[in-house]
Write a protein that holds these residues in place. Structure first.
Motif, PDB file in Angstrom:
ATOM      1  N   ASP A 171       0.915  -1.186  -0.063  1.00 49.50           N
ATOM      2  CA  ASP A 171       0.082   0.402   0.029  1.00 49.50           C
ATOM      3  C   ASP A 171       0.828   1.603  -0.187  1.00 49.50           C
ATOM      4  O   ASP A 171      -0.370   2.207   0.159  1.00 49.50           O
ATOM      5  N   LYS A 172       2.087   1.174  -0.413  1.00 54.07           N
ATOM      6  CA  LYS A 172       3.210   2.196  -0.311  1.00 54.07           C
ATOM      7  C   LYS A 172       3.631   2.697  -1.819  1.00 54.07           C
ATOM      8  O   LYS A 172       3.919   1.545  -2.178  1.00 54.07           O
ATOM      9  N   HIS A 173       3.732   4.211  -1.692  1.00 50.29           N
ATOM     10  CA  HIS A 173       3.519   4.823  -3.070  1.00 50.29           C
ATOM     11  C   HIS A 173       4.539   5.965  -2.745  1.00 50.29           C
ATOM     12  O   HIS A 173       4.927   6.705  -1.880  1.00 50.29           O
ATOM     13  N   PRO A 174       5.789   5.926  -3.722  1.00 54.43           N
ATOM     14  CA  PRO A 174       6.979   6.531  -3.011  1.00 54.43           C
ATOM     15  C   PRO A 174       6.078   7.956  -3.770  1.00 54.43           C
ATOM     16  O   PRO A 174       4.605   8.344  -4.344  1.00 54.43           O
ATOM     17  N   LEU A 175       6.479   8.637  -2.587  1.00 55.48           N
ATOM     18  CA  LEU A 175       6.020  10.252  -2.738  1.00 55.48           C
ATOM     19  C   LEU A 175       7.551  11.123  -3.219  1.00 55.48           C
ATOM     20  O   LEU A 175       8.681  11.387  -2.579  1.00 55.48           O
ATOM     21  N   VAL A 176       6.838  12.284  -4.741  1.00 56.79           N
ATOM     22  CA  VAL A 176       8.294  13.016  -5.311  1.00 56.79           C
ATOM     23  C   VAL A 176       8.104  14.499  -4.946  1.00 56.79           C
ATOM     24  O   VAL A 176       7.089  14.982  -5.679  1.00 56.79           O
ATOM     25  N   HIS A 177       8.892  15.036  -4.354  1.00 60.58           N
ATOM     26  CA  HIS A 177       8.245  17.016  -4.134  1.00 60.58           C
ATOM     27  C   HIS A 177       8.394  16.803  -6.069  1.00 60.58           C
ATOM     28  O   HIS A 177       9.238  16.630  -6.532  1.00 60.58           O
ATOM     29  N   PRO A 178       7.724  17.515  -6.363  1.00 63.22           N
ATOM     30  CA  PRO A 178       7.699  18.542  -7.733  1.00 63.22           C
ATOM     31  C   PRO A 178       9.206  19.285  -7.953  1.00 63.22           C
ATOM     32  O   PRO A 178       8.807  19.158  -9.760  1.00 63.22           O
ATOM     33  N   MET A 179       9.576  19.414  -6.802  1.00 61.65           N
ATOM     34  CA  MET A 179      10.775  20.438  -7.620  1.00 61.65           C
ATOM     35  C   MET A 179      12.212  19.381  -7.368  1.00 61.65           C
ATOM     36  O   MET A 179      13.557  19.590  -7.955  1.00 61.65           O
ATOM     37  N   ILE A 193      10.582   9.032   0.128  1.00 61.62           N
ATOM     38  CA  ILE A 193       9.974   9.964   0.701  1.00 61.62           C
ATOM     39  C   ILE A 193      11.207  11.162  -0.357  1.00 61.62           C
ATOM     40  O   ILE A 193      11.806  10.988   0.404  1.00 61.62           O
ATOM     41  N   ILE A 194      11.281  11.739  -1.117  1.00 62.50           N
ATOM     42  CA  ILE A 194      11.866  13.069  -1.811  1.00 62.50           C
ATOM     43  C   ILE A 194      11.585  14.164  -1.658  1.00 62.50           C
ATOM     44  O   ILE A 194      10.571  14.965  -2.495  1.00 62.50           O
ATOM     45  N   GLY A 195      12.541  14.922  -1.427  1.00 62.77           N
ATOM     46  CA  GLY A 195      12.414  16.334  -0.685  1.00 62.77           C
ATOM     47  C   GLY A 195      12.396  16.766  -2.197  1.00 62.77           C
ATOM     48  O   GLY A 195      12.896  17.202  -2.847  1.00 62.77           O
ATOM     49  N   GLN A 196      12.505  18.620  -2.142  1.00 65.22           N
ATOM     50  CA  GLN A 196      12.482  19.009  -3.021  1.00 65.22           C
ATOM     51  C   GLN A 196      13.225  19.527  -3.487  1.00 65.22           C
ATOM     52  O   GLN A 196      15.400  20.434  -2.638  1.00 65.22           O
ATOM     53  N   ILE A 216      14.630  10.785   2.091  1.00 65.66           N
ATOM     54  CA  ILE A 216      15.373  11.483   1.468  1.00 65.66           C
ATOM     55  C   ILE A 216      15.038  13.470   1.942  1.00 65.66           C
ATOM     56  O   ILE A 216      13.606  13.564   0.608  1.00 65.66           O
ATOM     57  N   GLY A 217      15.978  14.163   2.204  1.00 64.81           N
ATOM     58  CA  GLY A 217      15.788  15.239   2.534  1.00 64.81           C
ATOM     59  C   GLY A 217      15.785  16.806   0.528  1.00 64.81           C
ATOM     60  O   GLY A 217      15.520  16.655  -0.672  1.00 64.81           O
TER      61      GLY A 217
END
Length: 331
Positions: A171-179, A193-196, A216-217
């Motif tokens: 049930d887990k999907h990566p979340l990637v900042h749009p920038m 999770i991948i940050g800005q 990931i910050g």
């Protein structure tokens, strides 16, 4: 050039050069030269910048998962699998570099040397048997074609996938900042999770398919063909501004803000690095080891060899956001 290989920027190539599966060449303003009949084998990484140009002579073989950054490799060299050649190093003609060897920045290796170990040492001069094996691996001849180089850029394989490949795990999907920027052959799975402003390079694999998260910050760089993974009931955290060099293996660890991990290093589960550390190329940070802020860490296994007086600057082989338009195209 294999379909899974990536050439970023303009490379000067000789006839008959081979770029194998998963290999990555990053060439800023034509700063990589690859001679006639030379081969960059599977998952190898070659990087050149105007300040750190890379020149690979004719009929050279760069082995699987080898890394060459800002270095000169003479003709007819055989660079072993997993070897690392750092900026400013120079190899003469017909050198043989052992598997996993680390040639440090600025090292000069004479013609026909046999080189081994981390850091590298010259074991001996190549003997008649060595040269005969080199000849056999090159179809019975050590002749050099002397062919001119021509400019090449993989326009038909331009970086046209703005988010790489993202995969759900359970049930887990990566979340990637749009920038953030993901190159097309980057793959991210599960609880990540991948940050800005972060940059995830070509061939990078980030696998959050265990019980713990990958976080990931902002402003992080994870460069070509590195792998991030973790064991169950663990977590992997890269704080803001961390730079992971090409060809690294990063398992479930905690890396403090602004730390630089040089090419080919391995960080094992449960290890901790403070803020503003530097991990030397090819080093092995053992399980559950811990280093304070500002530590200079190197060796196999790694130990603290010094303390930095100031946070490390981004290395010259790192990417800058302004480099991206010249290396990729987003449709």
């Amino acid at each position: 050039m294999a379909s899974s290989a990536r050439v970023l920027g303009k490379v000067l190539l000789g006839p008959g050069a081979i770029i194998a599966q998963g290999a990555v060449i990053r060439s800023h303003a034509g700063a990589v030269r690859l001679g006639a009949g030379s081969a960059v084998l599977e998952n190898a990484v070659v990087i050149g910048t105007p300040e750190l140009p890379t020149s690979v002579g004719e009929r050279v073989v760069l082995g699987h998962r080898s890394i060459v950054i800002g270095a000169e490799v003479g003709p007819l060299c055989e660079v072993g699998n997993g070897a690392i050649i750092m900026p400013g190093a120079r190899l003469g003609a017909r050198c043989m570099v052992g598997e996993g060897a680390l040639i440090p920045a600025g090292m000069v290796v004479p013609d026909e040397s046999v080189v081994v170990d981390r850091p590298a040492r010259i074991l001996r001069r190549a003997n008649a048997e060595d040269l005969e094996r080199l000849r056999t691996l090159r179809d019975g001849s050590l002749a050099l074609p002397g062919q001119p180089l021509t400019a090449f850029s993989a326009r038909d394989r331009a970086e046209d996938a703005p988010m790489g490949q993202l995969y759900t795990f359970r049930d887990k999907h990566p979340l990637v900042h749009p920038m953030a920027t993901l190159f097309s052959t980057a793959e991210v799975t599960g609880d990540v999770i991948i940050g800005q402003g972060s940059i995830i390079g070509p061939g990078v694999k980030i696998v959050g398919d265990s019980h713990g998260p990958v976080r990931i910050g902002a402003g992080v760089q994870i460069l070509a063909n590195s792998v991030l993974h973790l064991l169950p009931d663990n977590q992997l955290v890269l704080e803001d501004g961390v730079i992971i060099g090409p060809g690294c293996m990063v398992h479930g660890c905690h890396v403090g803000a602004g730390t630089v991990v040089e090419p080919g290093a391995i960080l094992c589960d449960g290890s901790t690095l403070g803020r503003g550390c530097v991990v030397g190329a090819g080093s092995l940070v053992k399980q559950r080891s811990s280093f304070p802020d500002g530590a200079r860490v190197e060796g196999f296994p790694a130990v603290q060899t010094g303390t930095l007086s100031a946070p490390p600057s981004p290395p010259r082989w790192a990417l800058r956001p302004e480099d991206l338009p010249g290396l990729r195209r987003v449709s």
